[in-house]
Every structure is written in C-alpha cells, then in structure tokens.
Motif scaffolding. Sequence first.
Motif, PDB file in Angstrom:
ATOM      1  N   THR A  55       0.836  -1.198   0.000  1.00 53.75           N
ATOM      2  CA  THR A  55       0.000   0.000   0.000  1.00 53.75           C
ATOM      3  C   THR A  55       0.875   1.253   0.000  1.00 53.75           C
ATOM      4  O   THR A  55       0.625   2.209  -0.743  1.00 53.75           O
ATOM      5  CB  THR A  55      -0.917  -0.007   1.234  1.00 53.75           C
ATOM      6  N   TYR A 112      -6.256   1.595  -7.057  1.00 55.50           N
ATOM      7  CA  TYR A 112      -5.639   0.499  -6.313  1.00 55.50           C
ATOM      8  C   TYR A 112      -6.717  -0.371  -5.687  1.00 55.50           C
ATOM      9  O   TYR A 112      -7.436   0.070  -4.793  1.00 55.50           O
ATOM     10  CB  TYR A 112      -4.705   1.077  -5.246  1.00 55.50           C
ATOM     11  N   ASP A 118      -7.217  -3.179  -3.352  1.00 55.10           N
ATOM     12  CA  ASP A 118      -6.454  -3.884  -2.327  1.00 55.10           C
ATOM     13  C   ASP A 118      -7.082  -5.251  -2.065  1.00 55.10           C
ATOM     14  O   ASP A 118      -8.298  -5.369  -1.986  1.00 55.10           O
ATOM     15  CB  ASP A 118      -6.470  -3.041  -1.041  1.00 55.10           C
ATOM     16  N   ARG A 135       4.865  -4.171   9.301  1.00 54.24           N
ATOM     17  CA  ARG A 135       3.833  -3.392   9.994  1.00 54.24           C
ATOM     18  C   ARG A 135       3.834  -3.703  11.478  1.00 54.24           C
ATOM     19  O   ARG A 135       3.750  -2.813  12.327  1.00 54.24           O
ATOM     20  CB  ARG A 135       2.462  -3.695   9.407  1.00 54.24           C
TER      21      ARG A 135
HETATM   22 MG   LIG Z   1      -2.241  -2.866   2.220  1.00 56.71          MG
END
Ligand SMILES: [Mg+2]
Lengths: 666, 279
Positions: free
Chosen positions: B59, B116, B118, B234
């Motif tokens: 992302t 985009y 996702d 993350r």
């Molecule tokens: Mg993502």
Amino acid sequence: MAEAEELLAEGALVATRFAHDLWRRHRAAPEVARLADVRERIECFVIGLRGACPTLGISSPPLQRTWLGRLLLRIPRHLNSATAQPATDGQRVLLPRELAPLANDLNALCRYRLYALAQALRIERKTHTNAPLDRLERDLFIARDGLATLTELAAEVPRLNADIAACVRASLATRPATEQLTPLEQAVEARLRSALRDALSPQRTAASVPAGHELLAEVIEAAAALRANFPGRYRGLPSAECWGELVEAGAPTLLAPAAFSREAAQRSPPRLSHLARRPTPRVASADEDDERPGMFIVKADASQTGVEDPLGLSRPLDEGAADAAELSAALSELPEARLIRAPGAVREVLLSEGRNELRAAQSPLGAPNSGGFSYPEWDYRISSYRQPGALVRESVAEVGDVGWAETVLRRHARLLHTVCESFAELRPRRSRLLRQPDGMEVDIDAYVSAFANRLAGVSWDDALYEDVRPRRRDVALLLLVDASASTDASISGRQRIIDIEKEALLVVCKALERLGDRYAAYGFSGESAAEVRVRAIKRFDEPYDIAVERRIAGLEPDGYTRLGAAVRRATGLLAREQARHRLLLIVSDGKPNDIDEYEGRYGIEDARQAIVEARLQGLHPFCLTVDRQAPEYARHIFGPTGYTLLRDAQLLPATLLELLRRLVRA
Amino acid sequence: MSAGAVPRIHLRASADGLSHPQAQAPYYLPAGDEVRIFEACHKQGLATLLKGPTGCGKTRFVEYMAWRLGRPLVTVACHDDLSASDLLGRYVVRGGETEWRDGPLTRAVRNGALCYLDEVVEARQDTIVVIHPLADERRLLPLDKTGELIEAAPGFQLVISYNPGYQHVLKDLKPSTRQRFVVIEFDFLPAEREAEIVAHEGGIDRLGAESLVKLARRVRNLRDRGLAEAPSTRLLVATARLVAAGIPIREACRTAFVAPLSDDPTMLASIGDLLDATL
Ligand SMILES: [Mg+2]
Ligand SMILES: Nc1ncnc2c1ncn2[C@@H]1O[C@H](COP(=O)(O)OP(=O)(O)OP(=O)(O)O)[C@@H](O)[C@H]1O
C-alpha cells in the motif's frame, strides 16, 4: 466414576485450565528437563537463530565399566564418566536424554538450547570432518575448535554471553584432577583449561582461532611439540561439556524388537524397560555364526541375563524369568550388539529414545500397493515424516438396524427440536437476499435504483424484493467419529461411548439437514498402519436418507485409534469442499493408540502434526473428547482452544452449535 | 518521539473522491527496481499486480508511486460483498431527478488516476471481471447503465494487490485475470533497510530498530514450523511505536509482536525463547 465428579467436571475444567495457565506462567523452569519434552522448543530455537536445525538425537553416556573392566581395558579413572555429553556425529545434534540445572543457576532448558546451538554450529563448521584422528591431536583440535565455536556463538547472539560463561565455568569446575595424569596428559590438560579460560575471558572475541586447515596444521604442530617435551602416555582426556564431543555416525543403530507380532503381544504383553544407552549394531563377521556352539559358558542353573562378551553373543533364550530392567542394564553396557532376528514373540521391549532409523527404514508400514490412501506419518524422534506411513482404506459403513434411528429420534424429540431451533438462529444476519424477483419485502435500494434507471430511460430490472429465505451459508462440515474398540466402554455405567456418539451424530445430522449446509460423516478405526479404516456414513454429495440413518445405527466399536491417518484422510476430503468455513469435527473417546508404537508419544505427536496440516490447509479442526484424562494430551494435539470435553450426547449438538457460531462469526 | 515525526497521511482526500498527492513525499524505501518497473508500466499503460505477504509495504508503495507520478489515487479495499456497481457507479434519485454517480473505478478512469484494488481475491469473481477490459490493451470501461464507453484517460493505471497466504487455498485469481497483469513481487526487505523503516516509521533509534528486525527475522525462520503468517514490517512498526511511547522494549514485544502471531503455547514459548535470545 462418581456422579458428583461429573457435576464438578465443568467447573473443574475451567479451574484447571486457569491453574494450568498460572503454572505455566509462574512455574520456574522445571528442575530437570527431558529432551523429549523440550525438543520442539529447542528445534524452533535453533531454526530461529540459524535458519535450520539438524536432526536432534540422544547422546549416549560413555560406557560404564566395572573396575575389573577398566583394569583389563586399561581405561584410566578420569575417563570413566557417567554423564552423557552433547556431541555431534557430523550430521546430527546429539544431546543428553535429560539435563539438570547447573549449580550456578543456568536452568536446564537454557543448557539444552546452548548445547544444541553449539553443536549445530559445529556441524556447520564441519568440525567432525576436519578433526584429526590421532587422539592427542584430536583433543587439542576439539578444544581449539570449541573455543572458536563459542566465540562465534557469542558474537552472533550476544544475549547468550552469560549462559555461555556459566557453562564454561561449569566445564572448568569438572576437569579431572591432575595427580593421576602423566606429564604429557597434564600438559594437554593445561592447554584444554586455557582454552576454557579463553572462552570465559571478555576479550574472547579477540582470541583468534584460525579456520579449517590452518587450525589443523597448528594443532598437529602443537601436538608434536608436546610429545617432544613431555614424557608419558596419552590416554585421552574428557572433552568439555560446553563444546561437547565428537562421535562416529556409525551404522544405523537400533535394537529393534524383531517381530512384534500381535497375537503374541496380546497373549502376554512384553515387558518394558528403558535403555540408558543404545549399543551400536555390529555387522556379523563371516565366521561368527558357527553352527556349533562356541565356548560360551552358560551356567545351567540360572537363566542368562548378564551379557559380557562384546564380540556378539546371541543371548540364549532364557526361561522368561529375567527382569527386563536387568536386561536393559546389561545391554546398555555393551558398546555394540549384533542385530539378531528370531521368529516368534518378543518378550522384552527395551525402549531407547534415540533415532529409530532401523525401524523407520525397515518397518513394514502400509505397503502402497494394497489399495487405499497412503499418508506419511510424523515421527517426532527424527522430526520428519516417515514414508510410507499409514494406509487408509475407505469404504461405505455397514448398515444397522432400521428401527434404531426412529427410536432414538423419538426419545430425543425435545432435544432435536431445541437443536434445530438454535441451529436456525445461527443463520447469518445477512441472510436477506437482495434484488429478488419475489420476496417478503421491497428492496428499497433496488427500488430506488430501478426507479432512477427508469427515469433515466435505461433498462431496469424488476428484481425489487428482498427475501428472508435462509441463504446457503458457506460452511462445510465433516464429522469424524471414533469407532475404535475403546468406545465400547460405558460412561458413568449408563451408556456406551459409542452409543453417545451415535445418538449425537444422528441428532446433529438431522439438524444440519435442516440448515442445508454441506456436511459429511465418517467413522474410523483400524488396526496397525497397514489397515486404517475410514468408513463413509454420509458423503458430502449424498443426501441424508434412511441409508445414512442405518449406517449410523450400524456403527460398532472395533480396532484402534490411529488418529493421524484418519485426520489426514478427512482433511483431504474436506479440503476439496469449496466453502469459506470448513470445520473438521473429531468426536473421539480417547487418545491415539494402535497396536504398535502409535500408543504413546509417537501417536500423540503424529496426531498433532496431522492437525497442524489441517490448519495449514485452511480447515478448522476441533475435537470433542469423551476422555476425562484428555486435557493432558488433547491440549497438545489440538491446541488450547481446539478441543472440549463432552460428557453427554445432549451436549454434542450444543457444542457444535457454539463452534459453528464461533466459526461463522470469526 | 524522536527524529521521525512523520505525517502519516500522505494524500489529501477531497470532494472529488480522489486523493491528490501532497507536496511532501510519502516515506518509501525501495527494495529493488520496483519503482523503475512501475514507472515503465505506467508509461505503457500496463496493469500491475503487487504480490507479497501482509504488511510488507504494498500500500505504501502505491501511495509513493502516486506521489512520484503526480497522479491522484483511488483506493478500494475489496471484500466479498463488493458488487460491480460499487466499483462502476449507479443512478441515484435526487429531487425527482435521476443522477448518475460514478463509482471509484469510473472516477479513476475519467481522471487518469491510479486505481488500487487492495486484496482483490476477496472480491467476487463476477466483480473482478469488470476490470478485464481495463486491464488489457483496450483500456476501456463500458458502462452499460449509461451506455457510455469510457476510454481511460492518460495516466490511469490499474493496480491490484494480492497476498498469496495460506488462507486463500481455494480463493485464487483466475488465469484470465492474472495474465492481464505485470507482477511485481514484494517481500520483507533486507535487515538493514527494514531497520531503517522501523526506525523512521516507529520513531525509535537505529539500535532498537535493528534488534527488533533481528528478532523478526529469527521468528520468520519458523514459518515452516506452523507459524501461519510471518511477522510483518507493519507489526514491527507498531511495536516500535509502543517503544517510542515509553513502553520497555521487551514488554512491547510481548504484547505487540509475540502475542499476535500465534495461540499455540509451544509456538509462543519458542518465540519467547527467541525474544530472550535477541533482546
Ligand atoms: Mg495494504
Ligand atoms: N518499503 C517500505 N518503505 C516504507 N515503509 C514501509 C515499507 N515497507 C513497509 N513499510 C511500513 O510497513 C507498514 C505496512 O505496509 P503496508 O500497509 O504498505 O503493507 P501492505 O503490504 O499493504 O500490507 P497488506 O497486504 O496487509 O495490506 C507501512 O505503514 C510502513 O510503515
């Protein structure tokens, strides 16, 4: 089993779980750790730090000699130690069967971790291949290389520094006394101690040990210098525990019970005993098997239990009076033993925890040609799959009494009603079907959209209703029911376990039928790896009908519980279903067992692995167990939230409901 | 917080439903030549599929590329109820009048934005097919409802992401979809660079970031031992933020790093062992 106990079971279960967690958190590391218990953690530790973990094996303690034996073989006292050292044979990491904490507070698990790591590193450094054969050179080499190993380890995992130091100190403290040593040995001992002290000192990282060939050259030179300057023999010195020993890989080792025939096992169960160390099988020399009895002296009046001749005595079959423990003690003293296969039953089984290479290689497990599905089995001792593993034969279950289902359903009418109702409640909130051509209510969004389309002059469809018909949910469920002989037992003296299972199965099938979910039911039992029976009660694409009811009625206990193979078969069937939530529900009465080693740890570990496999394939395995002892192993096999205790047929539907609810919500 | 007082929103949302790039670049540390490849795709109008484990920067990469290319960005998180109209648009009634309202995909096509999608596997198959004509050399979007046939404005680029994790054994992209995309593979960055990201995004010092990354890499080795998903960048950033907020590092690791990874007690204990050996 008392009724009161039953009442308490639920509460107790909750309480003990809680207590378990508490213990887990607050219990200091257990005093003595056994490799079998910590193996997985050690493997994960080494994998985490080094990317891969060599096979873990048990290291045998050195031979124990009587003073007479020592005298004859001229083994100096300082080499007669009883403790097993960590070691490697160049392939495997060998660790003692159990370890106690070190006095200077390094707990047993930490010791294991450190030893395993050091041996793994030695394997990578090719210590075993590089080591010279001359005893003096070899001991010097092991020490220098050990120092380098620990240095590398400390540099790579600085957090282990304190542990390493504690270990090195302990090794220093247990060096042999020097009075008994020859001057040459004393000089070597001084070298070894200095290597240990180097491993202790903070500037250790600076201590440079040359690699590979250079180290070899250095060691050979040093050995020559020592020999020139100090008189006396060199009989060897014990290695230091912190870097361990080098052992020879040797031929596959195992003392296998030759033919473990079932009938014999049933007639009189073999006596079990643990083998402290395992002799290496020795290949018979050509002239050894003389037909004529050689010059053994077998006392005629006593049964033969002691075994002295290291040159391969086949133990005369005794009258069976010998104690297995005695025998194992005797056998453990042998450096090597010849493998001898004799027909007939086995009377003593000597358990040895090392690798069962021979068994793994030669056992007649499920021959692939005999039709059926062959699945590998997980062998925790070698941390890999055994191929071929177990052979699963699938067939359609036999039918039973026609009237049975009706009677049960009548008896459980109330239950069935509540179950169906509560199952219905499980229907997803979003079971509203939008944009239907017909339905109970108007679909406002569809209406507005169609209206707008019409005003805009584009085509619009007239699917303007919303319907509350239960939408087909995305659930597939496979019930795997244990039908092994142990389900013949009755619970609380009322019903047989199998009856509880059957009734619950019937009610659940009925309820699932109303829900319209895809489901299947299979029973399993079996005998030996070559014969795991999985019987279809209802296949996924088979409608529920009287035949299914009769098959449930026909379930009768027999055979054993080779859980892993059955789970793998069920996983295969369920994984083919294209549903979002796939639940594999195992209803079992007890722990995995079979006529062979599946009874015990091997079976539990294999079952655990089968469950892991199912999870990895996106299934949700869950076990309902009727065994009160279950929590001990069920937690290990199915994970802390993967099983529950079932006491009554009535509870199966309710539990299942709860499960489905969890699953669909998740 | 130290050095990295980062603006976390790199794109400004606006009334036209597009996020327009801001002056300041989103923080993105490239792994290889993905930036160059993406730019080439952009220039050639090729649809792009970003493939990689969760939390490895897909992302963020798209946000960065939108900024770099100076294009607006439309992001759609796909789910299994996503219908074709949710992407394309629908008529709405307003004061007796009808009005067509573009969906996010249509908006991107008209405005030459990056679109985009996702986690595209999550979307229903019948929804996924609407992107087919856009993803090949036609670059067209037929709108049956309005009778329009929109040619994608220059600058439009379709980007989808996909995590080939174990959850999707059965959900997979159809070959007819797959073969319309240039695939850029993502994985966790080498230790050095990952530490740089963790230090920057988490606002902790380099040393702390390095040890967190070391731990993560060790735990990632356990992927084959029953760990469902490898710990992501993350997860590390989240842990680092706890540390930046004053939680001791081991404590932060236990709660933000170890606990989310597994429920299995043995696995947790093993991860704990690695934590002990690392921090
Ligand atoms: Mg993502
Ligand atoms: N190469 C990178 N440069 C900068 N930040 C990164 C990079 N890789 C990961 N990150 C950090 O990791 C976080 C997660 O990345 P991101 O949200 O892009 O993951 P993702 O691949 O889209 O994951 P998912 O598949 O779960 O959506 C980002 O917020 C950022 O802080």
